[in-house]
Design an enzyme around this catalytic site. Structure first.
Site, PDB file in Angstrom:
ATOM      1  N   GLY A  46      42.709  41.224  34.617  1.00  0.00           N
ATOM      2  CA  GLY A  46      43.572  41.921  34.946  1.00  0.00           C
ATOM      3  C   GLY A  46      45.000  42.036  34.588  1.00  0.00           C
ATOM      4  CD  GLN A  51      50.612  39.722  35.203  1.00  0.00           C
ATOM      5  OE1 GLN A  51      49.626  40.932  35.381  1.00  0.00           O
ATOM      6  NE2 GLN A  51      50.282  38.547  34.918  1.00  0.00           N
ATOM      7  CB  CYS A  91      48.415  34.300  37.602  1.00  0.00           C
ATOM      8  SG  CYS A  91      49.740  35.824  37.334  1.00  0.00           S
ATOM      9  CG  LEU A  92      46.657  36.559  32.210  1.00  0.00           C
ATOM     10  CD1 LEU A  92      46.237  38.007  31.603  1.00  0.00           C
ATOM     11  CD2 LEU A  92      45.864  35.477  31.395  1.00  0.00           C
ATOM     12  CG  HIS A 133      46.079  38.528  41.217  1.00  0.00           C
ATOM     13  ND1 HIS A 133      46.307  37.275  41.320  1.00  0.00           N
ATOM     14  CD2 HIS A 133      46.955  38.725  40.045  1.00  0.00           C
ATOM     15  CE1 HIS A 133      46.891  36.382  40.160  1.00  0.00           C
ATOM     16  NE2 HIS A 133      47.428  37.529  39.412  1.00  0.00           N
ATOM     17  CD  GLU A 134      46.397  42.055  38.003  1.00  0.00           C
ATOM     18  OE1 GLU A 134      47.462  42.267  37.765  1.00  0.00           O
ATOM     19  OE2 GLU A 134      45.608  41.162  37.732  1.00  0.00           O
ATOM     20  CG  HIS A 137      51.415  40.492  39.092  1.00  0.00           C
ATOM     21  ND1 HIS A 137      52.122  39.586  39.151  1.00  0.00           N
ATOM     22  CD2 HIS A 137      50.183  40.186  38.906  1.00  0.00           C
ATOM     23  CE1 HIS A 137      51.564  38.436  38.681  1.00  0.00           C
ATOM     24  NE2 HIS A 137      50.182  38.738  38.607  1.00  0.00           N
TER      25      HIS A 137
HETATM   26  O1  K1U Z   1      47.112  39.175  36.647  1.00  0.00           O
HETATM   27  C1  K1U Z   1      46.955  38.466  35.987  1.00  0.00           C
HETATM   28  O2  K1U Z   1      47.570  37.374  35.508  1.00  0.00           O
HETATM   29  C2  K1U Z   1      45.483  38.456  35.648  1.00  0.00           C
HETATM   30  C3  K1U Z   1      44.468  37.517  36.420  1.00  0.00           C
HETATM   31  C4  K1U Z   1      43.638  38.007  37.413  1.00  0.00           C
HETATM   32  C5  K1U Z   1      42.997  37.438  38.217  1.00  0.00           C
HETATM   33  C6  K1U Z   1      41.869  36.431  38.032  1.00  0.00           C
HETATM   34  C7  K1U Z   1      41.348  35.529  38.725  1.00  0.00           C
HETATM   35  C8  K1U Z   1      41.553  36.021  40.465  1.00  0.00           C
HETATM   36  C9  K1U Z   1      42.542  37.005  40.544  1.00  0.00           C
HETATM   37  C10 K1U Z   1      43.282  37.610  39.596  1.00  0.00           C
HETATM   38  C11 K1U Z   1      43.646  36.633  35.312  1.00  0.00           C
HETATM   39  O3  K1U Z   1      42.721  37.534  34.718  1.00  0.00           O
HETATM   40  S1  K1U Z   1      43.898  35.071  34.924  1.00  0.00           S
HETATM   41  C12 K1U Z   1      42.569  34.786  33.967  1.00  0.00           C
HETATM   42  C13 K1U Z   1      41.694  33.837  34.630  1.00  0.00           C
HETATM   43  O4  K1U Z   1      42.009  32.559  34.744  1.00  0.00           O
HETATM   44  C14 K1U Z   1      40.116  34.309  35.225  1.00  0.00           C
HETATM   45  C15 K1U Z   1      39.544  35.234  34.177  1.00  0.00           C
HETATM   46  C16 K1U Z   1      38.118  35.461  34.526  1.00  0.00           C
HETATM   47  C17 K1U Z   1      37.778  34.998  36.099  1.00  0.00           C
HETATM   48  C18 K1U Z   1      38.733  34.186  36.803  1.00  0.00           C
HETATM   49  C19 K1U Z   1      40.074  33.781  36.412  1.00  0.00           C
HETATM   50 ZN    ZN Z   2      48.519  37.734  37.924  1.00  0.00          ZN
END
Ligand code: K1U
Ligand code: ZN
Length: 168
Positions: A46, A51, A91-92, A133-134, A137
């Site tokens: 996401g 961001q 979170c990125l 989560h998004e 943000h």
């Molecule tokens: O908002 C963001 O920074 C994106 C975030 C979204 C998210 C991941 C996991 C739980 C809630 C929200 C990410 O994509 S972090 C990337 C990551 O570590 C991940 C990727 C796939 C599944 C789980 C985590």
């Molecule tokens: Zn995030």
């Protein structure tokens, strides 16, 4: 398409509350495509416009294995939420920090699509977590804000240590 720089904590711009998109036009569609490319390049599921330093209510997601089911939500609103789940989040904008966060198990969300057409959907599990989560943000909230004060302090300390170790 373009890969955009992702803001990371402690950047205060991540605390900006996003404004509604007034008109869904070509520039919004271009930004959504750039955000998807940025999200795929960073292996995320996401990304919120906040961001990438664009303070408008736009988020993209793709939870498919093949990364071929992009979702775009413009002016998203959670209209119903129920149940509870605890899921490990990343979170990125908070690199290499993961923590368990309590969220609603199911949500109903309404939004506009890339063409400005209203739609509604129900989500549960990881998709529901990602939506919450998004949308956080867009309010200037990061997942660490949802941890206990002690856990948040420990995560911020780890983040500071990482920043001190990584080259400028
Ligand atoms: O908002 C963001 O920074 C994106 C975030 C979204 C998210 C991941 C996991 C739980 C809630 C929200 C990410 O994509 S972090 C990337 C990551 O570590 C991940 C990727 C796939 C599944 C789980 C985590
Ligand atoms: Zn995030």
């Amino acid at each position: 398409m373009a890969i955009l720089p992702i803001l990371t904590l402690p950047d205060k711009r991540l605390r900006t509350k996003a404004k509604a998109v007034e008109t869904v036009d070509e520039s919004i569609r271009q930004l959504a495509d750039d955000m998807l490319e940025t999200m795929y390049a960073a292996s995320g599921i996401g990304l919120a416009a906040t961001q990438v330093d664009r303070h408008i209510r736009l988020v993209v997601m793709d939870l498919s294995e093949e990364k071929n089911q992009p979702l775009c939500f413009i002016n998203p609103e959670i209209t119903a939420a129920e149940g509870e789940q605890v899921c490990e989040e990343g979170c990125l904008s908070v690199p290499d920090i993961y923590a368990k966060v309590k969220r609603a198990e199911r949500v109903r969300v309404k939004a506009l699509d890339k063409h400005g057409k209203p739609f509604e959907m129900e989500a549960d599990g990881l998709l529901a977590v990602c939506i919450q989560h998004e949308l956080d943000h867009l309010e200037g909230i990061v997942f660490l804000d949802r941890l206990s004060p002690l856990k948040k302090k420990m995560a911020l300390k780890k983040l500071q240590k990482q920043a001190a170790l990584s080259p400028a």
